[in-house]
Design a protein around this motif. Structure first.
Motif, PDB file in Angstrom:
ATOM      1  N   LEU A  67      56.384  18.428  56.439  1.00  0.00           N
ATOM      2  CA  LEU A  67      58.079  18.573  57.112  1.00  0.00           C
ATOM      3  C   LEU A  67      57.001  19.396  57.746  1.00  0.00           C
ATOM      4  CD1 LEU A  67      59.088  19.843  53.297  1.00  0.00           C
ATOM      5  CD2 LEU A  67      59.319  17.637  54.448  1.00  0.00           C
ATOM      6  N   HIS A  68      56.123  20.226  58.308  1.00  0.00           N
ATOM      7  CA  HIS A  68      55.964  20.951  59.671  1.00  0.00           C
ATOM      8  C   HIS A  68      56.169  20.275  60.596  1.00  0.00           C
ATOM      9  CE1 HIS A  68      52.643  17.838  60.151  1.00  0.00           C
ATOM     10  NE2 HIS A  68      52.740  18.060  61.820  1.00  0.00           N
ATOM     11  N   HIS A  69      56.995  19.368  61.374  1.00  0.00           N
ATOM     12  CA  HIS A  69      57.920  18.957  62.104  1.00  0.00           C
ATOM     13  C   HIS A  69      59.197  18.580  61.619  1.00  0.00           C
ATOM     14  CE1 HIS A  69      55.279  17.912  65.134  1.00  0.00           C
ATOM     15  NE2 HIS A  69      54.603  17.183  64.227  1.00  0.00           N
ATOM     16  N   GLU A  70      60.311  19.265  60.705  1.00  0.00           N
ATOM     17  CA  GLU A  70      60.929  19.785  60.291  1.00  0.00           C
ATOM     18  C   GLU A  70      61.835  20.629  61.646  1.00  0.00           C
ATOM     19  OE1 GLU A  70      63.103  17.947  58.620  1.00  0.00           O
ATOM     20  OE2 GLU A  70      61.923  16.185  57.578  1.00  0.00           O
ATOM     21  N   ALA A  71      63.206  21.015  61.351  1.00  0.00           N
ATOM     22  CA  ALA A  71      63.679  21.912  63.027  1.00  0.00           C
ATOM     23  C   ALA A  71      65.082  22.192  62.150  1.00  0.00           C
ATOM     24  CB  ALA A  71      64.002  21.266  63.940  1.00  0.00           C
ATOM     25  N   LEU A  72      64.788  23.666  62.266  1.00  0.00           N
ATOM     26  CA  LEU A  72      66.055  24.677  61.010  1.00  0.00           C
ATOM     27  C   LEU A  72      67.711  23.771  62.143  1.00  0.00           C
ATOM     28  CD1 LEU A  72      65.145  28.243  62.017  1.00  0.00           C
ATOM     29  CD2 LEU A  72      64.935  26.661  59.903  1.00  0.00           C
ATOM     30  N   ASP A  73      67.620  22.879  62.891  1.00  0.00           N
ATOM     31  CA  ASP A  73      69.147  22.690  62.888  1.00  0.00           C
ATOM     32  C   ASP A  73      69.295  21.212  62.455  1.00  0.00           C
ATOM     33  OD1 ASP A  73      66.950  21.073  65.172  1.00  0.00           O
ATOM     34  OD2 ASP A  73      68.060  22.387  67.149  1.00  0.00           O
ATOM     35  N   GLY A  74      68.638  20.434  61.992  1.00  0.00           N
ATOM     36  CA  GLY A  74      68.270  19.750  61.158  1.00  0.00           C
ATOM     37  C   GLY A  74      68.025  18.263  61.815  1.00  0.00           C
ATOM     38  N   ARG A  75      67.147  18.539  63.226  1.00  0.00           N
ATOM     39  CA  ARG A  75      66.485  17.255  63.987  1.00  0.00           C
ATOM     40  C   ARG A  75      65.650  17.011  64.175  1.00  0.00           C
ATOM     41  NH1 ARG A  75      69.106  19.569  70.549  1.00  0.00           N
ATOM     42  NH2 ARG A  75      68.223  17.697  70.548  1.00  0.00           N
ATOM     43  N   GLY A  76      64.838  17.462  63.219  1.00  0.00           N
ATOM     44  CA  GLY A  76      63.453  17.266  62.921  1.00  0.00           C
ATOM     45  C   GLY A  76      62.744  16.270  62.081  1.00  0.00           C
ATOM     46  N   ASN A 116      62.717  31.006  73.368  1.00  0.00           N
ATOM     47  CA  ASN A 116      63.712  29.807  73.266  1.00  0.00           C
ATOM     48  C   ASN A 116      64.611  29.265  72.352  1.00  0.00           C
ATOM     49  OD1 ASN A 116      64.336  31.485  75.947  1.00  0.00           O
ATOM     50  ND2 ASN A 116      63.139  29.398  76.493  1.00  0.00           N
ATOM     51  N   LEU A 117      63.320  28.426  71.498  1.00  0.00           N
ATOM     52  CA  LEU A 117      63.432  27.888  70.036  1.00  0.00           C
ATOM     53  C   LEU A 117      63.765  27.949  69.175  1.00  0.00           C
ATOM     54  CD1 LEU A 117      60.474  25.073  70.533  1.00  0.00           C
ATOM     55  CD2 LEU A 117      63.206  25.242  71.024  1.00  0.00           C
ATOM     56  N   ALA A 118      63.346  29.759  69.047  1.00  0.00           N
ATOM     57  CA  ALA A 118      63.700  30.789  68.080  1.00  0.00           C
ATOM     58  C   ALA A 118      65.175  30.206  67.780  1.00  0.00           C
ATOM     59  CB  ALA A 118      63.094  31.762  67.802  1.00  0.00           C
ATOM     60  N   GLY A 119      65.115  29.978  65.573  1.00  0.00           N
ATOM     61  CA  GLY A 119      66.435  30.007  65.486  1.00  0.00           C
ATOM     62  C   GLY A 119      67.073  28.325  65.550  1.00  0.00           C
ATOM     63  N   LYS A 120      66.509  27.663  66.822  1.00  0.00           N
ATOM     64  CA  LYS A 120      66.841  26.344  66.302  1.00  0.00           C
ATOM     65  C   LYS A 120      65.999  25.360  66.159  1.00  0.00           C
ATOM     66  CE  LYS A 120      68.711  27.798  71.137  1.00  0.00           C
ATOM     67  NZ  LYS A 120      68.679  27.496  72.768  1.00  0.00           N
ATOM     68  N   ARG A 121      64.681  25.869  66.528  1.00  0.00           N
ATOM     69  CA  ARG A 121      64.359  24.676  65.990  1.00  0.00           C
ATOM     70  C   ARG A 121      62.918  25.450  65.662  1.00  0.00           C
ATOM     71  NH1 ARG A 121      60.958  21.131  70.302  1.00  0.00           N
ATOM     72  NH2 ARG A 121      59.693  21.127  68.097  1.00  0.00           N
ATOM     73  N   LEU A 122      62.867  26.378  65.689  1.00  0.00           N
ATOM     74  CA  LEU A 122      61.307  27.487  65.205  1.00  0.00           C
ATOM     75  C   LEU A 122      62.012  28.606  63.616  1.00  0.00           C
ATOM     76  CD1 LEU A 122      59.037  27.077  67.447  1.00  0.00           C
ATOM     77  CD2 LEU A 122      59.438  25.417  65.283  1.00  0.00           C
ATOM     78  N   ASP A 123      61.752  28.993  62.564  1.00  0.00           N
ATOM     79  CA  ASP A 123      61.961  29.966  62.425  1.00  0.00           C
ATOM     80  C   ASP A 123      61.520  31.097  63.141  1.00  0.00           C
ATOM     81  OD1 ASP A 123      62.542  31.725  60.312  1.00  0.00           O
ATOM     82  OD2 ASP A 123      61.355  30.353  59.133  1.00  0.00           O
ATOM     83  N   PRO A 124      63.063  31.787  63.197  1.00  0.00           N
ATOM     84  CA  PRO A 124      62.557  33.397  64.261  1.00  0.00           C
ATOM     85  C   PRO A 124      62.123  34.491  63.573  1.00  0.00           C
ATOM     86  CG  PRO A 124      64.894  32.853  63.759  1.00  0.00           C
ATOM     87  CD  PRO A 124      63.939  32.266  63.151  1.00  0.00           C
ATOM     88  N   GLY A 125      61.038  34.558  61.827  1.00  0.00           N
ATOM     89  CA  GLY A 125      59.891  35.396  61.678  1.00  0.00           C
ATOM     90  C   GLY A 125      58.722  34.652  61.825  1.00  0.00           C
ATOM     91  N   PRO A 126      58.970  34.092  62.011  1.00  0.00           N
ATOM     92  CA  PRO A 126      56.776  33.221  62.038  1.00  0.00           C
ATOM     93  C   PRO A 126      57.082  33.228  63.763  1.00  0.00           C
ATOM     94  CG  PRO A 126      57.782  32.616  60.732  1.00  0.00           C
ATOM     95  CD  PRO A 126      59.033  33.140  60.659  1.00  0.00           C
TER      96      PRO A 126
END
Length: 631
Positions: free
Chosen positions: A511-520, A567-577
């Motif tokens: 699942l390391h290519h999943e995206a927060l916005d569901g486009r992974g 720029n990808l934080a909160g869209k594809r990537l988790d803002p925490g990491p």
């Protein structure tokens, strides 16, 4: 693995050899501590327990019987008083009826009913007793005269009508208790009547309203000490009570003892005592109650008392007996401890050493000298500790070797995948290093960090099943090729799924290519549906892809890569990491070494490529191209 097995076998043999050498015939012994404690307990506590239990049971039954007899005596006395008053009232009414017959000559019709002689008889009758509040004489036409201290209200008038109807049928009548007047002059009364006959002919009715103040006084006298006395009629309505808690006419059938009397009806001839519960709001109070029927009135005198009051003597006796028993137990234990202190001290030393051994301190030894079996036990314990210490050290050494072999195998497997393309050489190692830095910054526990290390090392293992023409393609992938490339996540999970020890690592691989916005991919998960393991690896994987040279792009500087990732934080990537990666880089803990590998690249005429370099230009701001390149 082989060395671990050898160590275990060697430890077992050494242990067996030591056991066989230390075995020696020893006589059976009884622990001294058990003997001392057992004797003291048997001769002190056991007899006292049975004696106190027997005495307590006898006294408890006796106290309960005495309380029941007391209640029975109180109710029987009150019932007898009521019966006596009822008989006296009936006799007075009979005398009044006889006097009326004589004075009227057997005629109390409309002409004679107002005669002064009859009125004088009625007034004298009322004034003859403080318990008489009112009296009336009615003829056969329901006309008559009355005398008394009260004026009949609507309820009393209805009772008079019932009494008159009974008199026509030739029956005496005992009415129900009524509350008359208000305030301080309020009183509880009851109507008693008898028919007036002459030569078998119905002349009329004489009735008397009896003030029950005498009964209320008697109820107050016997009340107290938790005892609650009251009188109910045949329908369970309250006649009188010795407490203001109840009011005249109140339905008392919610109390089990009253309900039992009502259910018995005319069959209730004897007193009955029983335990029951009274509801007060959400609480339930256990009661002991007794009722005695007043057969002439079809009433019952009831007394009740909370069991905590009724059995107070029982509880005090039980408390005293148990306190004495507890003191005896404590005294016996104290004597036992004092007597066995020196004998049991060696056992205490052995206990402390055993606890240290249980905590894993196999270096613990017992320094104890004793001629009893405890000394022999100490020697055996020391031998066992020595053998266990050596055995555990062998196991730890074998476990460390096995773990190193396991991690080395994983690293070699990841390296084999990276070697399929020189541009991805070291990718798995770098992603593992970045992932561990992020995990440490996030404060993840040691168990999670170990899982993260293995999962990150194997995150691209599925690429071993991707064709080289796609994996090594020098440029962006077509839509069809990209669909094939996306299968490396599920391929990797499927390759490792049969290994049960790697089950916790599979989410990071798959699942390391999943995206927060569901486009992974591969499942299009969103937000918290993506495990933290995969979200951490995704940030590390993206950072390494942006900061290394590829045939389809030049490596970005770390600052450019971090800007894209931010720029990808909160869209594809988790803002925490992402924030953790920024913090780690900000402290200078990440060093980027670029290795240039030259390789001819086929130029796509339609691509915006420089013929001199034959390398496609990927704008730094266009982070979406990452999904269409063989990262």
């Amino acid at each position: 693995m082989k060395s671990a097995a050898t160590s275990i076998d060697g430890a077992s043999k050494l242990s067996q050899g030591s056991d066989s050498s230390s075995k020696a015939p020893t006589p059976a012994r009884i622990p001294i501590l058990y003997v001392i404690l057992g004797v003291l307990l048997v001769i002190s506590i056991v007899p006292m327990y049975f004696y106190s239990a027997q005495v307590e049971a006898i006294n408890r039954d006796r106290l309960k019987t005495n309380e029941m007899l007391l209640q029975n005596t109180v109710t029987r006395s009150l019932a007898d008083d009521l019966s006596q008053h009822e008989r006296s009232m009936r006799m007075m009414l009979a005398n009044l009826s006889s006097a009326i017959q004589v004075a009227s000559g057997g005629d109390i019709g409309s002409k004679n009913i107002e005669a002064p002689e009859l009125r004088a008889l009625l007034e004298n009758f009322v004034s003859s007793s403080d318990e008489l509040a009112y009296a009336t004489l009615l003829n056969s036409e329901a006309k008559g005269i009355s005398a008394g201290r009260i004026a009949p209200d609507a309820f009393l008038q209805r009772e008079l009508q019932h009494a008159y109807d009974a008199a026509r049928d030739g029956r005496a009548y005992n009415g129900q208790a009524l509350q008359v007047e208000d305030g301080k002059t309020s009183r509880t009364v009851v109507l008693v009547s008898s028919p007036v006959k002459y030569a078998g002919r119905f002349l009329g009715m004489v009735g008397a309203v009896v003030d029950l103040q005498f009964l209320i006084r008697r109820l107050h006298e016997v009340g107290g000490g938790g005892l609650i006395p009251y009188v109910v009629d045949s329908q369970g309505r309250l006649v009188a009570a010795g407490t203001q808690q109840y009011v005249t006419g109140q339905d008392m059938k919610n109390l089990e003892i009253v309900r039992n009397f009502v259910d018995e009806g005319n069959k209730a001839q004897l007193a009955a005592t029983k335990e029951f519960a009274v509801k007060e709001g959400k609480n339930s109070i256990e009661m002991l109650g007794t009722y005695s029927p007043v057969t002439t009135l079809n009433w019952a005198v009831v007394v009740q008392k909370p069991q905590r009051e009724a059995y107070r003597g029982v509880y005090e006796m039980q408390h005293t007996a148990r306190l004495l028993a507890l003191l005896a137990v404590l005294l016996s234990i104290g004597v036992s401890i004092f007597a066995a202190r020196r004998i049991t001290n060696p056992l205490h030393i052995l206990t402390q050493s055993s606890r240290a051994l249980a905590r894993g301190d196999f270096s613990q030894r017992v320094h104890l000298w004793s001629r009893t079996e405890i000394g022999e036990l100490a020697e055996t314990f020391n031998t066992m500790s020595q053998e266990l210490e050596r055995f555990v050290e062998d196991l730890k050494r074998a476990a460390d070797e096995n773990r190193a072999l396991f991690l080395g195998s994983i690293q070699m497997l990841a390296g084999a995948v990276d070697e399929k393309d020189p541009y991805t050489r070291g990718h798995s190692d770098r992603v593992t290093r970045y992932s561990l830095m992020i995990g440490k910054e996030l404060g993840l526990d040691a168990t999670f960090m170990e899982t993260l290390q293995i999962s990150a090392q194997l995150h691209d293992v599925g690429k071993i099943g991707i064709e080289d023409r796609i994996l090594k393609k020098p440029g962006a992938l077509t839509a069809e090729e990209f669909e094939v490339m996306k299968t490396h996540t599920t391929k990797g999970a499927n390759i490792l799924r049969p290994v049960t020890q790697l089950a916790e690592m599979l989410p990071g691989i798959e699942l390391h290519h999943e995206a927060l916005d569901g486009r992974g991919y591969p499942y299009g998960l969103t937000g918290e549906q993506i495990p933290l393991l995969a979200r951490v690896i995704a940030v590390a994987d993206t950072f390494d892809a942006l900061t290394t040279n590829r045939p389809y792009q030049h490596a970005h500087s770390p600052e450019e890569a971090l800007k894209i990732i931010q720029n990808l934080a909160g869209k594809r990537l988790d803002p925490g990491p992402v924030a953790a990666l920024m913090a780690v880089y900000g402290r200078g803990e990440i060093r980027i070494q670029r290795i240039s590998i030259k390789r001819s690249v086929a130029v796509d005429p339609a691509a915006n490529v420089s013929p001199a370099t034959a390398t496609p230009v990927v704008p730094a701001a266009d982070a979406t191209n990452l999904e269409r390149t063989p990262v």
